[in-house]
Every structure is written in C-alpha cells, then in structure tokens.
Design a protein around this motif. Sequence first.
Motif: not given
Length: 443
Positions: A192-193, A198, A203, A205-207, A209-210, A227
């Motif tokens: 994963p990134e 992120l 970012k 939302e992406e963070a 989500r991971i 979050t």
Amino acid sequence: MILRRLEALPVGRFHYKLLGVTGLGWLFDSMDTGLIAFILPVLAKEWQLAPGQMGLIGSMGLIGMALGAVVSGTLADYWGRKRIFTVTVLLYSVATGLCALAWDYTSLLVFRFLVGFGLGGELPVAVTLVTEYAPAKVRGRFIVLLESFWALGWIAAACIAYLLIPVYGWRFAFAIGALPALYVFLIRLHMPESVRYLLSKGKTEEANRIVSGLEAQMGLSGQSADTEPDTVPEAEPVSVLTLWRKPFLVRTIMLWLVWFGIIFSYYGIFMWLPSLVFKQGFTVVKTFEYVLVMTLAQLPGYFCAAWLVDRMGRKYTLSVFLLCSGIASYFFGHAATAAALMGWGAVMSFFNLGAWGVLYTYTPELYPTSIRALGSGWAAGVGRFGGMAAPVLVGMMLSGGMSIGSVFYMFAFVFIAVSAVVMGLGMESKQQNLESLSQHSRG
C-alpha cells in the motif's frame, strides 16, 4: 486520529508481509551488487582490464546510485513511495539484463550506471515506507531486519558465482539478475501507499480507507469514524536547503558524514574483496568459497543489531558497531593465514552490516514526513560519493605498489572516525513517535 489508529495496530501479518515484499527488493539489489564484485576478477582476466578500469566499473554503479538516491528520494515526497519504488525496481532489473549483452568496456559502464540509478533510488524509498508503517516500539527491529535481506542477496550472489560462473560464464550471472523485473507485479498487489505520505498530501479519505482495511483484517472495529489527520499537516514546498536549516542542520551534517564514511569503506572493501583474496594466492573458485563464509557472518550481525537497536538505542549501537568494524578491518588487512583472513573477514562482516542496518533505521527517523524521503535520499546519495571514490582509490593504491595492509589502515581509520561523529553529534531516537521526534529541538 488516523495516525493514532495506525500506531495502535498490533504487529501482525500485514507488517510482516510489507517487510517481506520490501525485503525482496533489498535482496535483489544486494544480489546485483554482489554479482559485480564476483564477476570483476573473471571479467578482468577475459578483457585484460587494469586495476583502475576494474575500479571504474564499481564506481560507475555508485555514480548512478548517488543520482538515483537523490532524484528518487525527492520524487517520492511528491509522487508517492510505492510508485517510485516500483519504477526503480523495474529500471535496475532491465539494466542488469542489459549488462549480460555488453559488447565492450564502455557499454558495460553505461549499463552499470543505469543499474546503479535504479538500485540507489529503491533503497531509501523502501526504508522510508517501512519506517512510516512500523509501530514505534518495533520500528528499529523492523528496519534492521529489512536490511538483513542484503546479506541474503550477497549469499545468493556468492552461490551464483560459485556454482554458475565457472560453468556458464559471467553473462549468465547478469541474465539471472534481470529476473526481479517480475517482482514488480508483487509490489503492485501487496504494497500500500504510505498513510503518512497520503495525509501530508491532504488525501485523508484514501489514508482512512487503508487504515480501516487494516483494522478489519486484524479484527478491530468501531474506530474508522476517527479520521482527523491533524498530526501530519499538508506538506509545504521544500528543497534540499530545508535539510540545512534548524532543527535539521546538525543531524544532516552527522548523517552525511556517516553515510559517506560507511559507504566509502563498505564498497572499497567488499567490491574488491574477491579480487583482494585472489591477490593473496587463492584460486577464483576458492575465493568464492571464502567470501561466502564471510558473507554468512552478516546475518548474525543483523540479528544482533536488531536486538540491540530498540534496547541500547540507535546512537550507541551504531557507534559501537562502526568502531568494531574499524578494528576488524585492520586485522583483516594484516591477516597472514587463510584462517585469520576468513575469521577477521567474518568479524568485519558481522559488525559492518549490522551498522548498515542501524543507519537505515536511524536516518528516516530524523526527518518529518514532508522531507523524510528527501532527507534519506540525499544522505544516501552523498554517501555514494564515498562509494565512487573508494574502488578507484583502492585500484590506484594497488597499481602504485602499496600493500593490502596499507589499504586497510585507511578503512580502519574511516570507520573509527565516523564512529566518533555519531557519538559527538548524534541524538537518540529509539521508540519515539515519528512526528514528535522529527521536530525535536536538538540538531
């Protein structure tokens, strides 16, 4: 907070899988570096190369590594750790395959530069990624264990050299070095990134989500609503000059000096090791056997450093291992018998590679997320100038009639000097939160 949830994750399957995926990249990098060291004596005989030409082959890869570390470290803070890691792995794999097709000395130099660029770019990005995922309490151990894959790569290179080069020749060894290109698919599937990266780019939302996905894998629930990423502000534009401002000035000076010294000594010794042992009167195959035994000693060195780094601390473990590397390299260069040569070589490998593991742990911890890959890449890149100089300098010293003992006097001095630099300028960073540590007021 997302980072608080990330740090709270128990060490589990995800962390070990990330260690394994990045570790394979480390292994392949090391295997390539080892292969050129084992190929050099054979190539020198076939192409009638002078010691200075042999040294330039080693140095050309280091020039590429220096540029690769700086460029990739900078880009990883803008385009992401995973993307740059993938590109650099692919580059050095393809370039290693091209080395098998080299038709003369000049073409080999060009391909070795490209190999070095990819290899140099991959290492600081990989260690940055693992640093940003490993929990503080085991971060040091994880990075040293990541570095231990380097020893496995050298062992693989020694086995290829011992079993295949005498039968199939040096071109076949380079062809095997192209296989890591297939490993890129594994990276894309299982890596994963960085969550910290992120968040630094806004970012959220992406963070989230991971992290939520990792929590679900580990059977944790009810935390995904939290979050708020306020511990990692959105990154501001930075440059290398940022590394030379407070609070990073002293730590940058320390890291650049130590990286220069350790890479100068490592590549000066290990790039020439098969040739130096051969110069003592052993056959080529026997050289591979001796170097393989000395390389095996790297693994317990890593494991010892991994145990000490979260107990004794980064600063003191690194300083002690560098000092012992200097002592061992002196006695290795003055060994009078085969047993002494192999014994002191094993001790030198034990402490030298253990020091590498600690340095890779230490470096990214001293910079914040917005410049972590930049700082790590520049430290490694500056260090590569030492690696460029050392193989050529050793070749010149030997061509000038200086003894092997004199060469190792020099390496012993460098190891001891950088050990003193760590003790004098270093700060301790064991088991501390990356965000608070990177803004530490000292250095």
